[in-house]
Design an enzyme around this catalytic site. Sequence first.
Site, PDB file in Angstrom:
ATOM      1  N   ASP A  14      -1.907   4.187   7.695  1.00  0.00           N
ATOM      2  CA  ASP A  14      -0.969   5.044   6.989  1.00  0.00           C
ATOM      3  C   ASP A  14      -0.013   5.591   8.055  1.00  0.00           C
ATOM      4  O   ASP A  14      -0.308   5.534   9.255  1.00  0.00           O
ATOM      5  CB  ASP A  14      -1.748   6.166   6.302  1.00  0.00           C
ATOM      6  CG  ASP A  14      -0.858   7.138   5.563  1.00  0.00           C
ATOM      7  OD1 ASP A  14       0.135   6.690   4.963  1.00  0.00           O
ATOM      8  OD2 ASP A  14      -1.145   8.344   5.601  1.00  0.00           O
ATOM      9  N   ASP A 173      -5.254   9.396   5.973  1.00  0.00           N
ATOM     10  CA  ASP A 173      -5.701  10.796   5.921  1.00  0.00           C
ATOM     11  C   ASP A 173      -5.715  11.346   4.499  1.00  0.00           C
ATOM     12  O   ASP A 173      -5.697  12.562   4.310  1.00  0.00           O
ATOM     13  CB  ASP A 173      -4.803  11.677   6.800  1.00  0.00           C
ATOM     14  CG  ASP A 173      -3.385  11.780   6.240  1.00  0.00           C
ATOM     15  OD1 ASP A 173      -2.811  10.721   5.910  1.00  0.00           O
ATOM     16  OD2 ASP A 173      -2.863  12.898   6.134  1.00  0.00           O
TER      17      ASP A 173
END
Length: 224
Positions: A14, A173
Amino acid sequence: MSLSHTSIRAVLFDLDGTLLDSAPDLGFAANQLRIARGLQALPQSHYRPFVGTGARGMLRIALGVTPEAGDFESLKEEFFVAYERCMGLHSRLFDGVPALLQAIHNQGLAWGIVTNKSERFALPIVRKIAEFSSAGVLICGDTTSHAKPHPMPLWEAAKRIAHAPESCIYIGDDERDMLAAHAAGMQSVAAAYGYLGSVDSVQAWNPHAVINSPQDLTDLLGLN
């Protein structure tokens, strides 16, 4: 769950909250909307936990506006324009990310970025950061017809770097990152140093592993 790194051939990340600490820019942009309305800027600590929720979260914190509001779309575009003006001014890579990416490169592993950020923002940011020049793929929130937590962006990333999903690992996350990884058939790693919002423990996301810093991933993958 536990991580098996022996079969990993590619590492996918990400962007915001995992590789890049973009909270300062996003909070700064949100504060521009407040200042334009005669309101005082809020401390960055107000925005930081909710960076992962994008414009929706930033507008809620800055102006108390939700997507149901009649002016939400116009405010969202105002926020996007403010963000474009400051992208990269205050953001920075998390400590340890340059060394991690170099270690991945040295090991001969492919790596890339899969973000829900639209190409309008993600591509200029990635192009500005020298450490991202070795990335084999960038998949944005509007690259495919679905964004995370749908597995399609991760499948597209695996396809473009010519690796089977089961040989890829995905680090993020947010719970949607873990959901996307699991649905795509990839191993998952939760970045507990990122923008976790109100989450008490990332273990609830059932990741294969949890890291508290980028260095932890270097150790986890045996890249030292």
